[in-house]
Design a protein around this motif. Structure first.
Motif, short mmCIF file in Angstrom:
data_model
loop_
_atom_site.label_atom_id
_atom_site.label_comp_id
_atom_site.label_asym_id
_atom_site.label_seq_id
_atom_site.Cartn_x
_atom_site.Cartn_y
_atom_site.Cartn_z
N GLU A 203 0.83 -1.20 0.00
CA GLU A 203 0.00 0.00 0.00
C GLU A 203 0.87 1.26 0.00
OE1 GLU A 203 -3.77 1.97 2.43
OE2 GLU A 203 -2.89 0.08 3.11
N GLU A 204 1.97 1.20 0.73
CA GLU A 204 2.90 2.33 0.73
C GLU A 204 3.56 2.50 -0.62
OE1 GLU A 204 6.89 3.69 3.24
OE2 GLU A 204 5.47 2.27 4.14
N VAL A 205 3.90 1.38 -1.26
CA VAL A 205 4.52 1.42 -2.59
C VAL A 205 3.63 2.15 -3.58
CG1 VAL A 205 5.34 0.02 -4.52
CG2 VAL A 205 5.89 -0.65 -2.18
N GLU A 206 2.32 1.95 -3.47
CA GLU A 206 1.40 2.53 -4.44
C GLU A 206 1.41 4.06 -4.41
OE1 GLU A 206 -3.02 1.65 -6.28
OE2 GLU A 206 -2.55 0.97 -4.27
N HIS A 207 1.86 4.65 -3.32
CA HIS A 207 1.94 6.11 -3.23
C HIS A 207 3.12 6.67 -4.03
CE1 HIS A 207 -1.04 7.32 -0.10
NE2 HIS A 207 -1.00 6.02 0.17
N SER A 208 4.05 5.82 -4.41
CA SER A 208 5.30 6.31 -5.00
C SER A 208 5.17 6.58 -6.50
CB SER A 208 6.43 5.32 -4.74
OG SER A 208 6.11 4.05 -5.26
N THR A 224 7.93 2.51 -13.00
CA THR A 224 6.73 2.99 -12.34
C THR A 224 6.10 1.85 -11.54
OG1 THR A 224 5.27 2.43 -14.16
CG2 THR A 224 6.32 4.61 -14.24
N VAL A 225 5.14 2.20 -10.69
CA VAL A 225 4.43 1.18 -9.91
C VAL A 225 3.80 0.16 -10.86
CG1 VAL A 225 2.57 0.75 -8.26
CG2 VAL A 225 3.98 2.81 -8.04
N ALA A 226 3.14 0.65 -11.91
CA ALA A 226 2.49 -0.25 -12.87
C ALA A 226 3.50 -1.15 -13.55
CB ALA A 226 1.72 0.57 -13.91
N ASP A 227 4.63 -0.58 -13.99
CA ASP A 227 5.67 -1.36 -14.67
C ASP A 227 6.18 -2.49 -13.79
OD1 ASP A 227 5.53 0.26 -16.91
OD2 ASP A 227 7.22 1.53 -16.28
N ILE A 228 6.47 -2.15 -12.54
CA ILE A 228 7.08 -3.12 -11.63
C ILE A 228 6.15 -4.29 -11.37
CG2 ILE A 228 7.90 -3.48 -9.27
CD1 ILE A 228 9.91 -2.07 -11.15
N TYR A 229 4.87 -4.02 -11.10
CA TYR A 229 3.95 -5.11 -10.77
C TYR A 229 3.52 -5.90 -11.99
CZ TYR A 229 3.90 -3.65 -5.94
OH TYR A 229 4.30 -3.37 -4.66
N SER A 240 -5.40 -2.76 -4.24
CA SER A 240 -6.23 -2.53 -5.43
C SER A 240 -5.87 -3.50 -6.55
CB SER A 240 -6.07 -1.08 -5.91
OG SER A 240 -4.72 -0.80 -6.20
N GLU A 241 -4.57 -3.73 -6.73
CA GLU A 241 -4.14 -4.65 -7.79
C GLU A 241 -4.45 -6.09 -7.41
OE1 GLU A 241 -2.43 -6.34 -11.25
OE2 GLU A 241 -3.47 -4.48 -10.75
N ALA A 242 -4.37 -6.42 -6.11
CA ALA A 242 -4.74 -7.77 -5.68
C ALA A 242 -6.22 -8.03 -5.99
CB ALA A 242 -4.47 -7.93 -4.19
N LEU A 243 -7.07 -7.04 -5.72
CA LEU A 243 -8.49 -7.17 -6.04
C LEU A 243 -8.70 -7.27 -7.55
CD1 LEU A 243 -11.48 -7.14 -5.26
CD2 LEU A 243 -11.37 -4.63 -5.21
N HIS A 244 -7.97 -6.48 -8.29
CA HIS A 244 -8.05 -6.51 -9.75
C HIS A 244 -7.75 -7.90 -10.29
CE1 HIS A 244 -5.81 -5.52 -13.71
NE2 HIS A 244 -7.09 -5.59 -13.97
N ARG A 245 -6.67 -8.51 -9.80
CA ARG A 245 -6.27 -9.85 -10.26
C ARG A 245 -7.32 -10.89 -9.87
NH1 ARG A 245 0.25 -9.94 -8.80
NH2 ARG A 245 0.80 -8.06 -10.02
N LEU A 246 -7.88 -10.75 -8.66
CA LEU A 246 -8.90 -11.69 -8.21
C LEU A 246 -10.15 -11.61 -9.08
CD1 LEU A 246 -9.89 -13.76 -6.13
CD2 LEU A 246 -10.64 -11.83 -4.70
N MET A 259 -3.91 -1.90 -12.19
CA MET A 259 -4.95 -0.92 -11.87
C MET A 259 -4.65 -0.29 -10.53
SD MET A 259 -8.64 -2.43 -13.15
CE MET A 259 -9.47 -0.85 -12.92
N SER A 260 -4.53 1.03 -10.52
CA SER A 260 -4.28 1.76 -9.28
C SER A 260 -5.54 1.79 -8.43
CB SER A 260 -3.85 3.19 -9.59
OG SER A 260 -4.93 3.91 -10.17
N GLN A 261 -5.40 2.28 -7.21
CA GLN A 261 -6.57 2.40 -6.33
C GLN A 261 -7.61 3.32 -6.95
OE1 GLN A 261 -6.19 4.57 -2.47
NE2 GLN A 261 -6.87 2.63 -1.57
N ALA A 262 -7.16 4.44 -7.53
CA ALA A 262 -8.09 5.38 -8.16
C ALA A 262 -8.82 4.72 -9.33
CB ALA A 262 -7.35 6.63 -8.62
N ASP A 263 -8.09 3.95 -10.14
CA ASP A 263 -8.71 3.25 -11.27
C ASP A 263 -9.74 2.24 -10.79
OD1 ASP A 263 -7.19 4.61 -13.12
OD2 ASP A 263 -5.63 3.08 -13.23
N MET A 264 -9.39 1.52 -9.74
CA MET A 264 -10.30 0.48 -9.24
C MET A 264 -11.56 1.11 -8.66
SD MET A 264 -11.03 -2.67 -8.90
CE MET A 264 -9.50 -3.46 -9.34
#
Length: 270
Positions: A203-208, A224-229, A240-246, A259-264
């Motif tokens: 969750e902290e990583v997503e702020h970066s 970027t966060v998206a690139d790394i994950y 948010s990404e864990a929920l997205h994958r589920l 998908m970021s928290q805002a996107d989700m």
């Protein structure tokens, strides 16, 4: 063009000089003004060692470190100590003053800052972190989140270019952790700060703005966060990404990719 604040070139570091067992190997890295960088990786991967090199606490065996174009050396070490601040896990180990106000002022006194300017800096820093009303309190009596705010104020008063958080929020409850992350985001928007956060918290990583992955003393990935994950599926993703994958696994019609928290939130509310 972005301003380079910290730069490491061909960096090698080892704790025990008798052996060729390096804790940092061939580190080449440029960090820019205004970035929020999350430094992640397994325990022992070299994250904290790199942070100590960047702050001037450790000196490379080989390679160079530059801060705003100035080479790290014995004669320039005071500049690093003034310009790069570090917050650790347990603020109780860093408190010196008997009041919040005195603690924030301590480092300024060591620099022989004029008293009028010192008072202005201390007040501004404490107001920036919403701690001015508690200026006379004993810092050791505060809550965990408040203690970290005092530590952040102590750095702000120094007017640094870089703040390093070495798993500084790991001992806090989720509410206090989120509260401080939002505070840091606000401070970064107000000042041209470069923030380096060593963390295991997705969750902290997503702020970066940028994520650097370390593995076995080397830089494994950077993006970027998206690139790394997207490139490293073995990493525990942000909620948010864990929920997205589920949801994708459950055959819900969602776009592929991070998908970021805002996107989700936007998706779930439409």
């Amino acid at each position: 063009m972005r301003k380079t604040v910290l730069k490491v070139t061909n960096g090698y570091y080892r704790y025990d000089k008798r052996y060729e067992d390096y804790q940092l190997e061939n580190i080449n890295l440029s960090l820019f003004e205004g970035e929020w960088i999350s430094l992640i990786g397994d325990n022992g991967s070299g994250k904290s060692t790199l942070a100590k090199v960047l702050s001037g606490l450790y000196h490379l065996d080989r390679g160079t470190v530059f801060l705003n174009g100035v080479l790290l050396a014995e004669e320039t070490l005071p500049l690093f100590r003034k310009t790069v601040g570090v917050v650790f896990q347990n603020p109780d180990h860093q408190f010196i003053g008997t009041s919040v106000e005195d603690d924030v002022a301590f480092s300024l006194e060591n620099q022989q800052i004029a008293r009028t300017e010192m008072k202005c800096r201390v007040e501004k820093a404490l107001r920036d972190v919403d701690m001015w009303d508690l200026k006379t309190e004993d810092p050791t009596s505060l809550s965990g989140g408040q203690k970290q705010r005092v530590q952040i104020a102590g750095l702000l008063a120094m007017q640094p270019d870089v703040m390093i958080f070495d798993e500084a929020f790991v001992m806090l409850d989720p509410y206090s952790r989120r509260d401080l992350l939002h505070l840091l985001r606000d401070l970064k928007e107000t000042y041209p700060l470069t923030i380096i956060s060593i963390t295991h918290d997705p969750e902290e990583v997503e702020h970066s703005d940028r994520v650097i992955v370390m593995e076995e003393a080397k830089l494994k990935d950077d993006g970027t966060v998206a690139d790394i994950y997207q490139r490293n599926h073995s990493l525990a993703p942000p909620p948010s990404e864990a929920l997205h994958r589920l949801l994708i696994e459950k055959n819900h019609a969602l776009k592929e990719g991070f998908m970021s928290q805002a996107d989700m939130v936007k998706h779930l509310c439409t």
